[in-house]
Design an enzyme around this catalytic site. Structure first.
Site, PDB file in Angstrom:
ATOM      1  N   CYS A 124     -11.802   0.047   4.699  1.00  0.00           N
ATOM      2  CA  CYS A 124     -12.573  -1.063   4.577  1.00  0.00           C
ATOM      3  C   CYS A 124     -12.022  -1.598   3.027  1.00  0.00           C
ATOM      4  O   CYS A 124     -12.817  -1.345   2.273  1.00  0.00           O
ATOM      5  CB  CYS A 124     -13.790  -0.831   4.529  1.00  0.00           C
ATOM      6  SG  CYS A 124     -14.463  -0.296   6.110  1.00  0.00           S
ATOM      7  N   THR A 126     -10.421  -5.298   2.852  1.00  0.00           N
ATOM      8  CA  THR A 126     -10.482  -6.705   2.759  1.00  0.00           C
ATOM      9  C   THR A 126     -11.911  -7.395   3.066  1.00  0.00           C
ATOM     10  O   THR A 126     -12.740  -6.807   3.626  1.00  0.00           O
ATOM     11  CB  THR A 126      -9.586  -7.219   4.165  1.00  0.00           C
ATOM     12  OG1 THR A 126      -8.200  -6.446   3.840  1.00  0.00           O
ATOM     13  CG2 THR A 126      -9.426  -8.619   4.200  1.00  0.00           C
ATOM     14  N   ILE A 157     -11.384  -5.257  10.005  1.00  0.00           N
ATOM     15  CA  ILE A 157     -11.284  -3.848   9.757  1.00  0.00           C
ATOM     16  C   ILE A 157     -10.709  -3.121  10.874  1.00  0.00           C
ATOM     17  O   ILE A 157     -11.407  -3.281  12.135  1.00  0.00           O
ATOM     18  CB  ILE A 157     -12.365  -3.190   9.442  1.00  0.00           C
ATOM     19  CG1 ILE A 157     -12.994  -3.790   7.975  1.00  0.00           C
ATOM     20  CG2 ILE A 157     -12.486  -1.709   9.270  1.00  0.00           C
ATOM     21  CD1 ILE A 157     -11.965  -3.913   6.896  1.00  0.00           C
ATOM     22  N   ARG A 268      21.433  -9.346  34.461  1.00  0.00           N
ATOM     23  CA  ARG A 268      21.182 -10.869  34.705  1.00  0.00           C
ATOM     24  C   ARG A 268      22.352 -11.321  34.859  1.00  0.00           C
ATOM     25  O   ARG A 268      23.309 -11.430  33.843  1.00  0.00           O
ATOM     26  CB  ARG A 268      20.462 -11.547  33.399  1.00  0.00           C
ATOM     27  CG  ARG A 268      20.292 -12.854  33.523  1.00  0.00           C
ATOM     28  CD  ARG A 268      19.296 -13.179  34.924  1.00  0.00           C
ATOM     29  NE  ARG A 268      19.173 -14.654  35.074  1.00  0.00           N
ATOM     30  CZ  ARG A 268      18.602 -15.349  35.759  1.00  0.00           C
ATOM     31  NH1 ARG A 268      18.176 -14.836  36.933  1.00  0.00           N
ATOM     32  NH2 ARG A 268      18.145 -16.836  35.698  1.00  0.00           N
ATOM     33  N   THR A 313       6.744   2.932  -4.846  1.00  0.00           N
ATOM     34  CA  THR A 313       6.019   1.908  -4.711  1.00  0.00           C
ATOM     35  C   THR A 313       6.975   0.888  -4.283  1.00  0.00           C
ATOM     36  O   THR A 313       6.930   0.059  -3.383  1.00  0.00           O
ATOM     37  CB  THR A 313       5.427   1.494  -6.178  1.00  0.00           C
ATOM     38  OG1 THR A 313       4.295   2.551  -6.489  1.00  0.00           O
ATOM     39  CG2 THR A 313       4.731   0.094  -6.042  1.00  0.00           C
ATOM     40  N   GLY A 339      15.482 -15.146  28.333  1.00  0.00           N
ATOM     41  CA  GLY A 339      15.279 -16.608  28.692  1.00  0.00           C
ATOM     42  C   GLY A 339      13.915 -17.160  29.095  1.00  0.00           C
ATOM     43  O   GLY A 339      12.788 -16.520  28.488  1.00  0.00           O
ATOM     44  N   GLU A 363      -1.816  -4.962   5.647  1.00  0.00           N
ATOM     45  CA  GLU A 363      -1.300  -3.749   4.840  1.00  0.00           C
ATOM     46  C   GLU A 363      -0.756  -4.659   3.724  1.00  0.00           C
ATOM     47  O   GLU A 363       0.262  -4.148   3.015  1.00  0.00           O
ATOM     48  CB  GLU A 363      -0.205  -2.851   5.280  1.00  0.00           C
ATOM     49  CG  GLU A 363      -1.117  -2.066   6.361  1.00  0.00           C
ATOM     50  CD  GLU A 363      -1.303  -0.483   6.127  1.00  0.00           C
ATOM     51  OE1 GLU A 363      -0.641  -0.277   4.952  1.00  0.00           O
ATOM     52  OE2 GLU A 363      -1.827   0.159   6.759  1.00  0.00           O
TER      53      GLU A 363
HETATM   54  C1  LIG Z   1      -5.358  -7.363  12.837  1.00  0.00           C
HETATM   55  C2  LIG Z   1      -5.655  -7.181  11.483  1.00  0.00           C
HETATM   56  C3  LIG Z   1      -5.887  -5.801  10.941  1.00  0.00           C
HETATM   57  C4  LIG Z   1      -6.177  -5.636   9.739  1.00  0.00           C
HETATM   58  N1  LIG Z   1      -6.820  -4.251   9.342  1.00  0.00           N
HETATM   59  C5  LIG Z   1      -7.357  -4.194   7.948  1.00  0.00           C
HETATM   60  C6  LIG Z   1      -7.885  -2.907   7.769  1.00  0.00           C
HETATM   61  O1  LIG Z   1      -8.037  -2.078   8.699  1.00  0.00           O
HETATM   62  N2  LIG Z   1      -8.537  -2.862   6.512  1.00  0.00           N
HETATM   63  C7  LIG Z   1      -8.399  -3.851   5.622  1.00  0.00           C
HETATM   64  O2  LIG Z   1      -8.830  -3.777   4.503  1.00  0.00           O
HETATM   65  N3  LIG Z   1      -7.796  -4.845   5.916  1.00  0.00           N
HETATM   66  C8  LIG Z   1      -7.120  -5.426   7.067  1.00  0.00           C
HETATM   67  N4  LIG Z   1      -6.701  -6.401   7.445  1.00  0.00           N
HETATM   68  C9  LIG Z   1      -6.626  -7.308   6.470  1.00  0.00           C
HETATM   69  C10 LIG Z   1      -5.142  -7.680   5.910  1.00  0.00           C
HETATM   70  O3  LIG Z   1      -4.581  -6.623   5.098  1.00  0.00           O
HETATM   71  C11 LIG Z   1      -5.050  -9.139   5.192  1.00  0.00           C
HETATM   72  O4  LIG Z   1      -5.322 -10.000   6.371  1.00  0.00           O
HETATM   73  C12 LIG Z   1      -4.226  -9.443   4.387  1.00  0.00           C
HETATM   74  O5  LIG Z   1      -4.056  -8.637   3.571  1.00  0.00           O
HETATM   75  C13 LIG Z   1      -3.996 -10.857   4.082  1.00  0.00           C
HETATM   76  O6  LIG Z   1      -5.300 -11.447   3.485  1.00  0.00           O
HETATM   77  P1  LIG Z   1      -5.812 -12.675   4.078  1.00  0.00           P
HETATM   78  O7  LIG Z   1      -5.747 -12.598   5.583  1.00  0.00           O
HETATM   79  O8  LIG Z   1      -6.997 -13.039   3.541  1.00  0.00           O
HETATM   80  O9  LIG Z   1      -4.691 -13.863   3.817  1.00  0.00           O
HETATM   81  P2  LIG Z   1      -4.615 -14.443   2.255  1.00  0.00           P
HETATM   82  O10 LIG Z   1      -4.650 -13.630   1.082  1.00  0.00           O
HETATM   83  O11 LIG Z   1      -5.694 -15.564   2.194  1.00  0.00           O
HETATM   84  O12 LIG Z   1      -3.169 -15.126   2.393  1.00  0.00           O
HETATM   85  C14 LIG Z   1      -2.952 -16.457   3.093  1.00  0.00           C
HETATM   86  C15 LIG Z   1      -1.507 -16.603   2.822  1.00  0.00           C
HETATM   87  O13 LIG Z   1      -1.100 -16.863   1.423  1.00  0.00           O
HETATM   88  C16 LIG Z   1      -0.066 -15.958   1.046  1.00  0.00           C
HETATM   89  N5  LIG Z   1      -0.552 -15.789  -0.398  1.00  0.00           N
HETATM   90  C17 LIG Z   1      -1.568 -15.154  -0.897  1.00  0.00           C
HETATM   91  N6  LIG Z   1      -1.629 -14.929  -2.317  1.00  0.00           N
HETATM   92  C18 LIG Z   1      -0.206 -15.113  -2.453  1.00  0.00           C
HETATM   93  C19 LIG Z   1       0.714 -15.146  -3.630  1.00  0.00           C
HETATM   94  N7  LIG Z   1       0.000 -14.570  -4.701  1.00  0.00           N
HETATM   95  N8  LIG Z   1       1.837 -15.482  -3.700  1.00  0.00           N
HETATM   96  C20 LIG Z   1       2.490 -15.989  -2.521  1.00  0.00           C
HETATM   97  N9  LIG Z   1       1.834 -15.980  -1.336  1.00  0.00           N
HETATM   98  C21 LIG Z   1       0.316 -15.699  -1.236  1.00  0.00           C
HETATM   99  C22 LIG Z   1      -0.211 -14.858   1.924  1.00  0.00           C
HETATM  100  O14 LIG Z   1       0.862 -14.149   2.090  1.00  0.00           O
HETATM  101  C23 LIG Z   1      -0.392 -15.643   3.333  1.00  0.00           C
HETATM  102  O15 LIG Z   1       0.649 -15.991   3.816  1.00  0.00           O
HETATM  103  C24 LIG Z   1      -6.145  -6.638   8.845  1.00  0.00           C
HETATM  104  C25 LIG Z   1      -5.886  -7.794   9.231  1.00  0.00           C
HETATM  105  C26 LIG Z   1      -5.511  -8.065  10.422  1.00  0.00           C
HETATM  106  C27 LIG Z   1      -5.044  -9.540  10.776  1.00  0.00           C
END
Ligand SMILES: Cc1cc2nc3c(=O)[nH]c(=O)nc-3n(C[C@H](O)[C@H](O)[C@H](O)COP(=O)(O)OP(=O)(O)OC[C@H]3O[C@@H](n4cnc5c(N)ncnc54)[C@H](O)[C@@H]3O)c2cc1C
Length: 379
Positions: A124, A126, A157, A268, A313, A339, A363
C-alpha cells in the site's frame, strides 16, 4: 565465463509452475477476465504446490527461492493469465518490505502466521494525489504510547480486498518530506481497516484492485519496519527487488502472444497460402521473437544481480521498462497478425494486449523507469 543454463532445481521449478499454469490457470483465464473475478481456489492450489510464498525464507514457512526463480515463475504464470500473475506477485510485493526490514521477532510473529495458509499480502504505497510522486503521500502515522495510529487512504491496491496482511507507507514526520515516510505491517483484520469497491479495469481483470482505507488504525509500535531505514528507502528497495519479476510476467504475456500469432499465421490461408509464408508476416514474427528473448535476458540479469548481492537499481528499472514496452508492442503486433479475428474476444490476443498495457503503468510508470535509468547513468 557466462552460463545461461538453469540449474536442475530451477528447471524443476519451471516445469512445476508451467504445468500448473497450463492446467489450472490458462483454461479459465478467459472466464476470469470476462467475470472480472479473483479466484481464491487458484491461490489455494498454488499454495499447496508450495509456490505462494516462494520468496519467503524457509525458516518462516516459505520456499526460500531467489529473484531468478521469481522471473521463471512470473513468466509462466504471466503467459497463462497476467491477472493471476499480478495477484500472486502482489502477495510477494506486499511481503517484500517485511523481508527487507522486518525484525526476526516480528517475522516469527506475523510472517510465519501468514505463510501457514493461502493468505495474500498487498503493498500500500499509492494514494489519490501520490502516484509517481511518492513523497506527496498524506497517510499519517502518529506515535502514541506504545502504538502507532494510522490514518489515510491508499488507491489502486492489488489484492486490496482479499489480502490479510498489508505493508503500508505513511508519514511519521511530514516536515521531513520523503525522509519522513515510515513503513508498517498492518494485519487486514485490525479495527479501522476497510476496502473500497472493486475497480473495473481494462485488463488484468482476474486481480482484485481496490482502495484500502485506514481510519484510526492502532497497531503495536513493533509493527513499524526498519531500524535506521526510512520507509521511502524500504519502498525503493522493494521495487528494485520486484521489477525483474514484474518484467518477467510481461515477457510471459508477450511470449503467449507470439505463440498465438505464430500458430495462427501457419493456419490462416490468404492468396492461396498460409500468411506465415509472406515475408511481411515473417519479419513481424522475427521482431517479436527478438524482443521477447531480449526482455527475458534483461530480467534474468537484473534478478541474477539481486541474487548475488549486487545493487540492481539500473538493471531492474531497465528490465521492467523494456519488458513492459515490448509486451505492448508484441501483443499489438499479434492482434495485427490475426487481423479482424485478433480484435474479437473469441481469440486470446486482445486480452494479451489489454493485460500488457498495465506493465507500462504499475510499479512505477515507464516514464518513471526512464527517470531512474537516466539518474543512474548520469550519476
Ligand atoms: C491495476 C493497478 C494496480 C496497481 N497496484 C498497486 C499496488 O498494489 N500498490 C500500490 O501502491 N500502487 C499500485 N498501483 C498504482 C501504480 O503504481 C500507479 O498508478 C503508478 O505509479 C502511477 O501513478 P498515477 O496513476 O497516480 O499516475 P501519475 O503519477 O499521475 O502519472 C500520470 C502520467 O504522468 C507521467 N509522469 C508523472 N510524473 C512524471 C515525471 N516526473 N516525468 C515524466 N512523466 C511523469 C506518468 O508516467 C504518467 O504517464 C496500481 C495501479 C494500477 C492501475
Amino acid at each position: 565465463m557466462i552460463d545461461f543454463s538453469l540449474s536442475e532445481e530451477q528447471k524443476a521449478c519451471q516445469k512445476l509452475v508451467r504445468d500448473f499454469a497450463r492446467n489450472e490457470i490458462a483454461p479459465i483465464a478467459h472466464e476470469m477476465d470476462e467475470e472480472q473475478r479473483h479466484n481464491p481456489e487458484i491461490v489455494e492450489k498454488y499454495y499447496k504446490i508450495g509456490l505462494l510464498h516462494y520468496a519467503v525464507p524457509e525458516e518462516y514457512g516459505g520456499a526460500g527461492l531467489g529473484s531468478l526463480e521469481g522471473c521463471i515463475i512470473g513468466e509462466e504464470v504471466g503467459a497463462a493469465c497476467a491477472g493471476v500473475a499480478a495477484c500472486l506477485g502482489g502477495n510477494i510485493l506486499g511481503l517484500t518490505p517485511f523481508l527487507i526490514a522486518g525484525s526476526p521477532e516480528l517475522k516469527e510473529e506475523l510472517l510465519t502466521q501468514h505463510t501457514s495458509g493461502p493468505n495474500l499480502g498487498a503493498f500500500c504505497l499509492t494514494e489519490a494525489d501520490a502516484g509517481s510522486d511518492v513523497a506527496a503521500l498524506r497517510t499519517t502515522a502518529v506515535f502514541e504510547g506504545d502504538e502507532y495510529i494510522i490514518n489515510g487512504c491508499k488507491r489502486f491496491i492489488t489484492n486490496g480486498g482479499v489480502a490479510s496482511l498489508y505493508s503500508v507507507f505513511a508519514k511519521e514526520d511530514p516536515e521531513l518530506g520523503h525522509k519522513g515516510i515510515s513503513a508498517f505491517m498492518v494485519p487486514a483484520d485490525t479495527p479501522g481497516v476497510s476496502s473500497g469497491k472493486k475497480e473495473d479495469k481494462m485488463g488484468q481483470r482476474a486481480t482484485d484492485t481496490r482502495e484500502v482505507m485506514f481510519d484510526n488504525v492502532r497497531i503495536p509500535a513493533r509493527y513499524r519496519l526498519g531500524e535506521g531505514l526510512d520507509g521511502f528507502k524500504i519502498a525503493m528497495m522493494t521495487l528494485d527487488d520486484s521489477r525483474p519479476g514484474v518484467g518477467a510476467a510481461a515477457v510471459g504475456i508477450a511470449r503467449a502472444a507470439l505463440e498465438a500469432a505464430r500458430d495462427y499465421a501457419k493456419e490462416r490461408v490468404q492468396f492461396g497460402k498460409p500468411i506465415a509464408a509472406q515475408q511481411g508476416i515473417q519479419f513481424m514474427l522475427a521482431d517479436m521473437a527478438m524482443k521477447v528473448n531480449a526482455a527475458r535476458l534483461l530480467c534474468w540479469h537484473a534478478a541474477w544481480l539481486h541474487d548475488n548481492g549486487k545493487k540492481n537499481t539500473l538493471e531492474s528499472a531497465i528490465s521492467k521498462c523494456f519488458a513492459g514496452d515490448i509486451a505492448m508492442e508484441v501483443t499489438t503486433d499479434a492482434v495485427q497478425i490475426l487481423g479482424g479475428y485478433g480484435y474479437m474476444k473469441e481469440y486470446p490476443v486482445e486480452k494479451y494486449m489489454r493485460d500488457a498495457k498495465l506493465h507500462q503503468i504499475f510499479e512505477g510508470t515507464n516514464q518513471i523507469q526512464r527517470l531512474v535509468i537516466a539518474r543512474q547513468i548520469l550519476s
